[in-house]
Write a protein that holds these residues in place. Structure first.
Motif, PDB file in Angstrom:
ATOM      1  N   THR A   1       1.261  13.539   9.384  1.00  0.00           N
ATOM      2  CA  THR A   1       2.070  12.385   9.944  1.00  0.00           C
ATOM      3  C   THR A   1       0.884  11.175  10.431  1.00  0.00           C
ATOM      4  N   LYS A   2       0.184  11.621  11.018  1.00  0.00           N
ATOM      5  CA  LYS A   2      -0.876  10.984  11.749  1.00  0.00           C
ATOM      6  C   LYS A   2      -1.575  10.041  10.486  1.00  0.00           C
ATOM      7  N   GLU A   3      -2.091  10.483   9.506  1.00  0.00           N
ATOM      8  CA  GLU A   3      -2.764   9.870   8.380  1.00  0.00           C
ATOM      9  C   GLU A   3      -1.914   8.771   7.771  1.00  0.00           C
ATOM     10  N   LEU A   4      -0.745   9.339   7.589  1.00  0.00           N
ATOM     11  CA  LEU A   4       0.434   8.647   6.695  1.00  0.00           C
ATOM     12  C   LEU A   4       0.818   7.342   7.719  1.00  0.00           C
ATOM     13  N   ARG A   5       0.778   7.569   9.097  1.00  0.00           N
ATOM     14  CA  ARG A   5       1.264   6.318   9.901  1.00  0.00           C
ATOM     15  C   ARG A   5       0.091   5.344  10.047  1.00  0.00           C
ATOM     16  N   MET A   6      -1.137   5.846   9.842  1.00  0.00           N
ATOM     17  CA  MET A   6      -2.573   5.095   9.854  1.00  0.00           C
ATOM     18  C   MET A   6      -2.408   4.234   8.573  1.00  0.00           C
ATOM     19  N   LEU A   7      -2.314   4.785   7.781  1.00  0.00           N
ATOM     20  CA  LEU A   7      -2.395   4.184   6.258  1.00  0.00           C
ATOM     21  C   LEU A   7      -1.139   3.261   6.085  1.00  0.00           C
ATOM     22  N   GLU A   8      -0.048   3.294   6.872  1.00  0.00           N
ATOM     23  CA  GLU A   8       1.022   2.489   6.835  1.00  0.00           C
ATOM     24  C   GLU A   8       0.622   1.307   7.635  1.00  0.00           C
ATOM     25  N   GLN A   9       0.106   1.571   8.843  1.00  0.00           N
ATOM     26  CA  GLN A   9      -0.272   0.648   9.837  1.00  0.00           C
ATOM     27  C   GLN A   9      -1.663  -0.435   8.982  1.00  0.00           C
TER      28      GLN A   9
ATOM     29  N   LEU B   1      -1.585   0.034   3.330  1.00  0.00           N
ATOM     30  CA  LEU B   1      -1.931   0.705   2.217  1.00  0.00           C
ATOM     31  C   LEU B   1      -0.741   1.601   1.737  1.00  0.00           C
ATOM     32  N   VAL B   2       0.080   2.073   2.399  1.00  0.00           N
ATOM     33  CA  VAL B   2       1.184   2.878   2.306  1.00  0.00           C
ATOM     34  C   VAL B   2       2.590   2.213   2.954  1.00  0.00           C
ATOM     35  N   HIS B   3       3.555   2.180   1.908  1.00  0.00           N
ATOM     36  CA  HIS B   3       4.948   1.699   2.319  1.00  0.00           C
ATOM     37  C   HIS B   3       5.525   3.023   2.697  1.00  0.00           C
ATOM     38  N   ARG B   4       6.283   2.974   3.697  1.00  0.00           N
ATOM     39  CA  ARG B   4       7.368   4.001   4.328  1.00  0.00           C
ATOM     40  C   ARG B   4       8.829   3.702   3.861  1.00  0.00           C
ATOM     41  N   GLU B   5       9.623   4.119   3.033  1.00  0.00           N
ATOM     42  CA  GLU B   5      10.962   3.604   2.893  1.00  0.00           C
ATOM     43  C   GLU B   5      12.023   4.750   3.357  1.00  0.00           C
ATOM     44  N   ILE B   6      12.780   4.415   4.463  1.00  0.00           N
ATOM     45  CA  ILE B   6      13.954   5.069   5.089  1.00  0.00           C
ATOM     46  C   ILE B   6      15.151   4.733   4.351  1.00  0.00           C
ATOM     47  N   TYR B   7      15.892   5.812   3.953  1.00  0.00           N
ATOM     48  CA  TYR B   7      17.183   5.691   3.245  1.00  0.00           C
ATOM     49  C   TYR B   7      18.067   6.175   4.197  1.00  0.00           C
ATOM     50  N   ARG B   8      19.058   5.302   4.593  1.00  0.00           N
ATOM     51  CA  ARG B   8      20.301   5.621   5.579  1.00  0.00           C
ATOM     52  C   ARG B   8      21.061   6.678   4.824  1.00  0.00           C
ATOM     53  N   GLU B   9      20.781   7.912   4.674  1.00  0.00           N
ATOM     54  CA  GLU B   9      21.525   8.876   4.332  1.00  0.00           C
ATOM     55  C   GLU B   9      21.874   9.802   4.972  1.00  0.00           C
TER      56      GLU B   9
ATOM     57  N   GLU C   1      10.677   8.218   1.939  1.00  0.00           N
ATOM     58  CA  GLU C   1       9.907   8.464   0.576  1.00  0.00           C
ATOM     59  C   GLU C   1       8.716   7.183   1.034  1.00  0.00           C
ATOM     60  N   TYR C   2       7.445   7.785   0.679  1.00  0.00           N
ATOM     61  CA  TYR C   2       6.069   7.136   0.748  1.00  0.00           C
ATOM     62  C   TYR C   2       5.546   6.765  -0.523  1.00  0.00           C
ATOM     63  N   SER C   3       4.966   5.549  -0.731  1.00  0.00           N
ATOM     64  CA  SER C   3       4.357   4.892  -1.984  1.00  0.00           C
ATOM     65  C   SER C   3       3.370   4.019  -1.463  1.00  0.00           C
ATOM     66  N   LEU C   4       2.568   3.779  -2.505  1.00  0.00           N
ATOM     67  CA  LEU C   4       1.372   2.837  -2.147  1.00  0.00           C
ATOM     68  C   LEU C   4       1.942   1.381  -2.161  1.00  0.00           C
ATOM     69  N   THR C   5       1.364   0.501  -1.394  1.00  0.00           N
ATOM     70  CA  THR C   5       1.647  -0.963  -1.404  1.00  0.00           C
ATOM     71  C   THR C   5       0.823  -1.595  -2.573  1.00  0.00           C
ATOM     72  N   GLU C   6       0.914  -2.769  -2.869  1.00  0.00           N
ATOM     73  CA  GLU C   6       0.159  -3.442  -3.850  1.00  0.00           C
ATOM     74  C   GLU C   6      -1.680  -3.355  -3.605  1.00  0.00           C
ATOM     75  N   ILE C   7      -1.701  -3.674  -2.305  1.00  0.00           N
ATOM     76  CA  ILE C   7      -3.223  -3.299  -2.061  1.00  0.00           C
ATOM     77  C   ILE C   7      -3.581  -1.983  -1.945  1.00  0.00           C
ATOM     78  N   GLY C   8      -2.922  -0.912  -1.547  1.00  0.00           N
ATOM     79  CA  GLY C   8      -3.068   0.363  -1.917  1.00  0.00           C
ATOM     80  C   GLY C   8      -3.193   0.467  -3.203  1.00  0.00           C
ATOM     81  N   ARG C   9      -2.630   0.124  -4.235  1.00  0.00           N
ATOM     82  CA  ARG C   9      -3.039   0.518  -5.490  1.00  0.00           C
ATOM     83  C   ARG C   9      -4.315  -0.081  -5.657  1.00  0.00           C
ATOM     84  N   LYS C  10      -4.627  -1.118  -5.305  1.00  0.00           N
ATOM     85  CA  LYS C  10      -5.956  -1.870  -5.720  1.00  0.00           C
ATOM     86  C   LYS C  10      -7.223  -0.880  -5.332  1.00  0.00           C
ATOM     87  N   PHE C  11      -6.804  -0.027  -4.305  1.00  0.00           N
ATOM     88  CA  PHE C  11      -8.074   0.686  -3.895  1.00  0.00           C
ATOM     89  C   PHE C  11      -8.175   1.800  -4.924  1.00  0.00           C
ATOM     90  N   VAL C  12      -7.429   2.282  -5.572  1.00  0.00           N
ATOM     91  CA  VAL C  12      -7.482   3.178  -6.623  1.00  0.00           C
ATOM     92  C   VAL C  12      -8.647   3.439  -7.391  1.00  0.00           C
TER      93      VAL C  12
END
Length: 112
Positions: free
Chosen positions: A56-64, A67-75, A81-92
């Motif tokens: 959780t800590k690492e995901l929050r840091m990467l989101e901050q 590099l990482v996008h956090r998508e919350i679905y109102r269900e 769900e977590y995915s890479l942002t465009e700049i995160g993909r450029k780090f690959v």
């Protein structure tokens, strides 16, 4: 004798990157998210040695750092769900270069 000048590391690009990927599992998280969008539980299963708190800590840091996008679905129940942002993909490619260097490094170390 050669004189060394102090360098202002606060403006150093390498120091900035080091701050972003300083987490023990940051690069592993980026690696997994490069291949697919994942829910927290799926990412946790891929990294069983990481505690939920640390993940959780690492995901929050990467989101901050963007590099990482956090998508919350109102269900019901809520889905995140977590995915890479465009700049995160450029780090690959950087990760791939580090991986190649690590392989070569290990081979060199074995020869010593």
């Amino acid at each position: 004798m050669e004189q060394f000048h102090e360098i202002d590391i606060t403006n150093c690009p390498v120091a900035s990157v080091q701050k972003i990927i300083r987490g023990k599992w940051s690069m592993v998280i980026i690696y997994f998210l490069y291949h697919e969008t994942l829910r927290f539980s799926q990412l946790k299963r891929k990294m069983p040695q990481v505690t939920e708190a640390n993940l959780t800590k690492e995901l929050r840091m990467l989101e901050q750092y963007g590099l990482v996008h956090r998508e919350i679905y109102r269900e019901v129940p809520p889905r995140v769900e977590y995915s890479l942002t465009e700049i995160g993909r450029k780090f690959v490619p950087v990760l791939e270069a580090l991986e190649q260097w690590a392989i070569e490094y290990e081979q060199e170390r074995k020869m010593l």
